[in-house]
Structures are given as structure tokens and as C-alpha cells.
Design an enzyme around this catalytic site. Structure first.
Site, short mmCIF file in Angstrom:
data_model
loop_
_atom_site.label_atom_id
_atom_site.label_comp_id
_atom_site.label_asym_id
_atom_site.label_seq_id
_atom_site.Cartn_x
_atom_site.Cartn_y
_atom_site.Cartn_z
N GLY A 9 0.83 -1.21 0.00
CA GLY A 9 0.00 0.00 0.00
C GLY A 9 0.86 1.25 0.00
N GLY A 12 -0.49 4.64 -1.29
CA GLY A 12 -1.60 5.29 -0.60
C GLY A 12 -1.12 6.39 0.34
N ASP A 61 0.90 -8.09 -5.88
CA ASP A 61 -0.52 -7.83 -5.61
C ASP A 61 -0.95 -8.67 -4.43
OD1 ASP A 61 -3.47 -7.92 -5.82
OD2 ASP A 61 -3.11 -6.84 -7.69
N LEU A 83 -0.21 -2.28 4.70
CA LEU A 83 -1.16 -1.16 4.59
C LEU A 83 -2.12 -1.33 3.42
CD1 LEU A 83 1.26 1.89 5.17
CD2 LEU A 83 0.20 0.37 6.84
N ALA A 84 -1.84 -2.24 2.51
CA ALA A 84 -2.67 -2.37 1.31
C ALA A 84 -4.05 -2.88 1.65
CB ALA A 84 -2.00 -3.31 0.30
N ALA A 85 -5.06 -2.29 1.01
CA ALA A 85 -6.45 -2.73 1.23
C ALA A 85 -7.35 -1.99 0.26
CB ALA A 85 -6.89 -2.42 2.67
N SER A 128 -8.59 -1.26 11.92
CA SER A 128 -9.35 -0.01 11.79
C SER A 128 -10.41 0.16 12.88
CB SER A 128 -10.03 0.00 10.42
OG SER A 128 -11.02 1.01 10.36
N GLU A 130 -13.19 1.19 12.30
CA GLU A 130 -14.47 0.75 11.72
C GLU A 130 -14.90 -0.59 12.31
OE1 GLU A 130 -16.73 2.05 9.13
OE2 GLU A 130 -15.76 3.79 9.99
N TYR A 152 -16.37 -3.74 4.55
CA TYR A 152 -14.98 -3.33 4.85
C TYR A 152 -14.62 -3.69 6.28
CZ TYR A 152 -11.16 -0.18 6.18
OH TYR A 152 -9.99 0.34 6.68
N HIS A 182 -7.58 8.96 10.05
CA HIS A 182 -6.49 9.94 9.98
C HIS A 182 -6.37 10.43 8.54
CE1 HIS A 182 -4.94 5.80 9.91
NE2 HIS A 182 -4.11 6.22 8.96
P1 NAP Z 1 -5.28 4.30 0.81
O1 NAP Z 1 -4.73 5.67 0.62
O2 NAP Z 1 -6.61 3.98 0.25
O3 NAP Z 1 -4.20 3.27 0.19
C1 NAP Z 1 -4.50 1.91 -0.01
C2 NAP Z 1 -3.33 1.25 -0.69
O4 NAP Z 1 -3.62 -0.14 -0.91
C3 NAP Z 1 -2.96 1.82 -2.06
O5 NAP Z 1 -1.57 1.89 -2.17
C4 NAP Z 1 -3.52 0.77 -3.01
O6 NAP Z 1 -2.85 0.72 -4.26
C5 NAP Z 1 -3.19 -0.48 -2.22
N1 NAP Z 1 -3.90 -1.66 -2.72
C6 NAP Z 1 -5.24 -1.82 -2.90
N2 NAP Z 1 -5.49 -3.06 -3.38
C7 NAP Z 1 -4.30 -3.70 -3.51
C8 NAP Z 1 -3.90 -4.97 -3.96
N3 NAP Z 1 -4.81 -5.88 -4.39
N4 NAP Z 1 -2.59 -5.28 -3.96
C9 NAP Z 1 -1.66 -4.40 -3.55
N5 NAP Z 1 -1.97 -3.15 -3.12
C10 NAP Z 1 -3.27 -2.81 -3.10
O7 NAP Z 1 -5.30 3.90 2.37
P2 NAP Z 1 -4.63 4.64 3.62
O8 NAP Z 1 -5.55 5.70 4.11
O9 NAP Z 1 -3.22 4.96 3.31
O10 NAP Z 1 -4.71 3.48 4.72
C11 NAP Z 1 -3.65 2.55 4.89
C12 NAP Z 1 -4.19 1.30 5.60
O11 NAP Z 1 -4.70 1.67 6.88
C13 NAP Z 1 -5.35 0.61 4.89
O12 NAP Z 1 -5.24 -0.77 5.11
C14 NAP Z 1 -6.58 1.17 5.59
O13 NAP Z 1 -7.66 0.26 5.48
C15 NAP Z 1 -6.05 1.28 7.00
N6 NAP Z 1 -6.69 2.30 7.82
C16 NAP Z 1 -6.78 3.57 7.37
C17 NAP Z 1 -7.33 4.53 8.18
C18 NAP Z 1 -7.43 5.96 7.73
O14 NAP Z 1 -8.17 6.73 8.37
N7 NAP Z 1 -6.68 6.39 6.72
C19 NAP Z 1 -7.79 4.20 9.46
C20 NAP Z 1 -7.67 2.87 9.88
C21 NAP Z 1 -7.10 1.93 9.06
P3 NAP Z 1 -3.37 1.57 -5.55
O15 NAP Z 1 -2.71 2.91 -5.42
O16 NAP Z 1 -2.86 0.76 -6.68
O17 NAP Z 1 -4.87 1.65 -5.48
O1 F7E Z 2 -16.63 8.86 6.10
C1 F7E Z 2 -19.87 10.55 6.47
C2 F7E Z 2 -19.85 9.05 6.27
O2 F7E Z 2 -15.57 7.98 4.01
C3 F7E Z 2 -16.67 9.45 7.37
C4 F7E Z 2 -11.47 4.97 5.95
O3 F7E Z 2 -10.15 5.45 5.97
O4 F7E Z 2 -11.78 5.68 8.21
C5 F7E Z 2 -12.31 5.80 6.91
O5 F7E Z 2 -13.65 5.33 6.86
C6 F7E Z 2 -18.09 9.77 7.74
C7 F7E Z 2 -19.08 8.63 7.51
O6 F7E Z 2 -14.46 7.60 6.27
C8 F7E Z 2 -20.10 12.01 3.18
O7 F7E Z 2 -21.18 8.54 6.19
C9 F7E Z 2 -21.11 12.24 5.08
O8 F7E Z 2 -19.95 8.53 8.61
O9 F7E Z 2 -14.41 9.83 5.29
P1 F7E Z 2 -15.22 8.60 5.32
P2 F7E Z 2 -14.90 6.28 7.07
O10 F7E Z 2 -16.07 5.62 6.45
O11 F7E Z 2 -15.01 6.67 8.50
C10 F7E Z 2 -11.73 4.35 8.74
C11 F7E Z 2 -11.09 4.41 10.10
C12 F7E Z 2 -11.11 3.38 7.81
O12 F7E Z 2 -10.49 2.41 8.22
C13 F7E Z 2 -11.47 3.50 6.36
O13 F7E Z 2 -10.51 2.83 5.53
O14 F7E Z 2 -18.55 10.84 6.91
N1 F7E Z 2 -20.14 11.29 5.24
N2 F7E Z 2 -21.10 12.69 3.82
C14 F7E Z 2 -19.50 11.14 4.07
N3 F7E Z 2 -18.47 10.36 3.74
C15 F7E Z 2 -18.01 10.42 2.46
N4 F7E Z 2 -16.96 9.67 2.08
N5 F7E Z 2 -18.59 11.26 1.53
C16 F7E Z 2 -19.63 12.08 1.83
O15 F7E Z 2 -20.13 12.81 1.00
#
Ligand code: NAP
Ligand code: F7E
Length: 334
Positions: A9, A12, A61, A83-85, A128, A130, A152, A182
Site C-alpha cells: 500500500g 496510498g 498484488d 497497509l494495502a487494502a 481499523s 471501523e 470493509y 487519519h
Molecule cells: P489508501 O490511501 O486507500 O491506500 C490503499 C493502498 O492499498 C494503495 O496503495 C492501493 O494501491 C493499495 N492496494 C489496494 N489493493 C491492492 C492490492 N490488491 N494489492 C496491492 N496493493 C493494493 O489507504 P490509507 O488511508 O493509506 O490506509 C492505509 C491502511 O490503513 C489501509 O489498510 C486502511 O484500510 C487502513 N486504515 C486507514 C485509516 C485511515 O483513516 N486512513 C484508518 C484505519 C485503518 P493503488 O494505489 O494501486 O490503489
Molecule cells: O466517512 C460521512 C460518512 O468515508 C466518514 C477509511 O479510511 O476511516 C475511513 O472510513 C463519515 C461517515 O471515512 C459524506 O457517512 C457524510 O460517517 O471519510 P469517510 P470512514 O467511512 O469513517 C476508517 C477508520 C477506515 O479504516 C477506512 O478505511 O462521513 N459522510 N457525507 C460522508 N463520507 C463520504 N466519504 N462522503 C460524503 O459525502
């Protein structure tokens, strides 16, 4: 001797910030990326943060176990950050099986590759908040029961448990970070914070008038990705593996986060935001608030960047991007 890290990942948001952190610490960094017909666009974040030339990119992949074994064998990492997902919750309702395969089973593929090809490597799994879903406690910690509310979250929960299972079965140094939301200027444009900050930039520059949002009442505990990748690294520096919540301990509604973004450029959010039913989810996570006490106590981890500062940084970055006609991410529809 410098350590070697493998990041899945890497293209990302977190992959970019973690690469930067590990390079600053003197690591040799390898990043797994998927083959794409649009290769140059995938590396945009690494370029933006200034590390593209320093990260060794390697194709593989999460769906292809053989490719992962090959990569781990070649890299022989000291630390692996999975981190990939498929990370977008809304999409997981439309593509539940793909999400299960990549976000869930993909973690097992990675664990197997490490077990077979570099069993001594330390492993980080990106769990996560979530997974708490319909939250069973007012503040969610490592001991709060899980209640996933999306494909998810269900996939992440499987990945979370299988990582603990590998830790106990094979004595692997495998840790899970249960990270609350974040964000950063490198956040994907479909997530709500970045969708808002990009729209604010376009409205401020006269390129748009309105912003459609879904559930304004949802509450999230939002921190900055730069702080959270530091926490990931800290987990792998511990003598024993464990699970940790990373969060700020403050929860804010989507409405108030949106207001903060419009306030940053002196606009009234109510003049521009409209609620659209199509943006509501089949099942919502209404309330998240993390308790990072264990991370503070054991790791010495603290978040340093508050919501308003982060949103301001994101709006400023989007204003800059929107002024530059050539930015690709800025043309992705919100
Ligand atoms: P992101 O920006 O969506 O990045 C996801 C990464 O996964 C990208 O590099 C994507 O590659 C790669 N990927 C997707 N499918 C793949 C596959 N089949 N094989 C290899 N790579 C693949 O996510 P992020 O925000 O950096 O989050 C990093 C990790 O933390 C994720 O697992 C996410 O679920 C978890 N997480 C995130 C948050 C948050 O708030 N950001 C919170 C809790 C947990 P491409 O560029 O090719 O699409
Ligand atoms: O939504 C509400 C939506 O898509 C946050 C991922 O990184 O964090 C992320 O998941 C809230 C939700 O993030 C819109 O319904 C309202 O309640 O930014 P989000 P998420 O679903 O919390 C967790 C920790 C992860 O692990 C996930 O990978 O905002 N909301 N209006 C909206 N959300 C979106 N996207 N777009 C809207 O227009």
C-alpha cells in the site's frame, strides 16, 4: 546496519508518510505496488512528499500469494507494514467480495509470505476503528467488543484476528494498530475530509458553488496521518507484539468538520452545503471516539496535530492544487 522495511500500500496516503518517516530514520524502504496502465499517476503521493526516488518500488498484488512470496524472498525485510487494502467503506457495499479478498484474505496472504520467506520479520497489520462499528462503549479501546457495520469492517476484523492467530500460533512479532480516522493533504478525494477541503478550494476560487454531502451527524475521531505512521513504527520497536488503539480522544461531527474547512477561507458553510440521500450508507457508523491511553503509556505515543490545524493544511494544499491546472488528483470527481 540499516534496517530494511517492506510497505504494502506504498502508493496510498499512509504509505507515503511512512516511507518518508522510515527513510528519515535511515531504513532501506521497499514498496509493493500493483501493476497499472497508469503507473505514473500511482506514484503521485510519493512524488508530492518528495521520496519517489528513494523508495524501491516492486511489483506485486495482495491477491497473488506467489508474487508476495517472491517479493519477501527478494527483499528479506526486517519489518513489514501491511497497509494495502480496498479502503473505501462506501465502495465495500458495492464490491463486498473484492473487499473481502483484498482487505481480509490479502492480509493472510501477506502473513503467509512472511512466515515462509522471512519468519523473523516484524509485522504490522493496519486494523481499523471501523471494526467497532455500532460502538459498544462510549470510548473505544483495545478491550471494546467489535460490531462491524460494513463489508470493509468485517474484512478488517478477519484480518485483525488472523494476525493475532499468527502471533500466537507461530510466535511471529505481529502487531495490529487499531487506527481511528487519519487524514492529510494526501487523503483520497472520496473520503469526507478531503472531499470537503477540495470543494472549499473550488468554491473559494469560483470553480464551484455547492457541495453535496451525506450524513452530517456522523461523528469521527480525526487525527493526522503523519502522527499515526509514527505510532505504527513505534509498535514494531517494542520487544513483544501487541495491539494498540491510535486516536486523539476527541470526536467531531461531519457538520463541524465541514464548518471548520469553510471558516478557514472565510466562507459560511450553510451557503454551499446540500444534503444528498444517495450519499448515505446502507448501515452507518454513527459515533467513534478512541481511547489511546495504552499507546500513550506503553509506546509514549501522542498525537501532535489538531483537527483545525489539519483541515487548514488540507484546504491550503487543495487551493494550491486547484490553481495548478495540471494536477491529476484534483481532476478526479468528488
Ligand atoms: P489508501 O490511501 O486507500 O491506500 C490503499 C493502498 O492499498 C494503495 O496503495 C492501493 O494501491 C493499495 N492496494 C489496494 N489493493 C491492492 C492490492 N490488491 N494489492 C496491492 N496493493 C493494493 O489507504 P490509507 O488511508 O493509506 O490506509 C492505509 C491502511 O490503513 C489501509 O489498510 C486502511 O484500510 C487502513 N486504515 C486507514 C485509516 C485511515 O483513516 N486512513 C484508518 C484505519 C485503518 P493503488 O494505489 O494501486 O490503489
Ligand atoms: O466517512 C460521512 C460518512 O468515508 C466518514 C477509511 O479510511 O476511516 C475511513 O472510513 C463519515 C461517515 O471515512 C459524506 O457517512 C457524510 O460517517 O471519510 P469517510 P470512514 O467511512 O469513517 C476508517 C477508520 C477506515 O479504516 C477506512 O478505511 O462521513 N459522510 N457525507 C460522508 N463520507 C463520504 N466519504 N462522503 C460524503 O459525502
Amino acid at each position: 546496519m540499516s534496517k530494511t522495511a517492506l510497505i504494502t500500500g506504498v502508493t496510498g496516503q499512509d504509505g507515503a508518510y511512512l516511507s518518508q518517516l522510515l527513510l528519515e530514520k535511515g531504513y532501506t524502504v521497499y514498496g509493493l505496488m500493483r501493476r497499472s496502465a497508469s503507473q505514473e499517476f500511482l506514484t503521485e503521493r510519493l512524488k508530492w512528499i518528495g521520496v519517489l526516488d528513494d523508495v524501491n518500488l516492486i511489483h506485486g498484488d495482495l491477491l497473488d500469494l506467489a508474487s508476495l512470496i517472491h517479493v519477501v524472498n527478494q527483499v528479506k525485510p526486517d519489518e513489514v507494514y501491511n497497509l494495502a487494502a480496498q479502503t473505501f467503506v462506501h465502495t465495500s457495499f458495492d464490491q463486498p467480495l473484492l473487499t473481502a479478498q483484498v482487505t481480509g484474505v490479502g492480509a493472510t496472504h501477506m502473513l503467509e509470505a512472511v512466515r515462509l520467506a522471512a519468519p523473523g520479520a516484524k509485522f504490522y497489520q493496519a486494523s481499523s476503528s471501523e471494526m467497532f462499528g455500532k460502538a459498544q462503549e462510549k470510548m473505544q479501546s483495545e478491550t471494546t467488543p467489535f460490531y462491524p457495520r460494513s463489508p470493509y469492517a468485517a474484512a478488517k476484523l478477519y484480518a485483525h484476528w488472523i494476525t493475532g492467530n499468527y502471533r500466537e500460533s507461530y510466535q511471529m512479532h505481529a502487531s495490529c494498530g487499531i487506527l481511528f480516522n487519519h487524514e492529510s493533504p494526501l487523503r483520497g478525494i472520496e473520503f469526507v475530509t478531503r472531499k470537503v477541503t477540495d470543494a472549499v478550494a473550488r468554491i473559494k476560487l469560483g470553480q464551484a458553488k455547492t457541495l453535496d454531502l451525506g450524513n452530517l451527524d456522523a461523528r469521527r475521531d480525526w487525527g493526522h496521518a503523519r502522527d499515526y505512521v509514527r505510532g505504527m513504527w513505534m509498535m514494531l520497536q517494542q520487544p513483544t507484539p501487541d495491539d494498540y488503539v491510535l486516536a486523539t480522544g476527541r470526536t467531531v461531527t461531519v457538520r463541524d468538520m465541514t464548518k471548520a474547512a469553510f471558516d478557514h477561507v472565510g466562507l459560511n458553510w450553510e451557503d454551499h452545503v446540500q444534503v444528498s440521500n444517495r450519499l448515505f450508507r446502507p448501515a452507518e457508523v454513527d459515533f467513534l471516539l478512541g481511547d489511546p491511553a495504552k499507546a500513550r503509556r506503553v509506546l509514549g505515543w501522542e498525537p501532535t496535530i489538531g483537527l483545525e490545524e489539519m483541515i487548514g493544511e488540507m484546504v491550503d494544499a487543495d487551493l494550491e492544487r486547484r490553481r495548478q491546472a495540471g494536477d491529476v488528483r484534483a481532476r478526479v470527481p468528488a
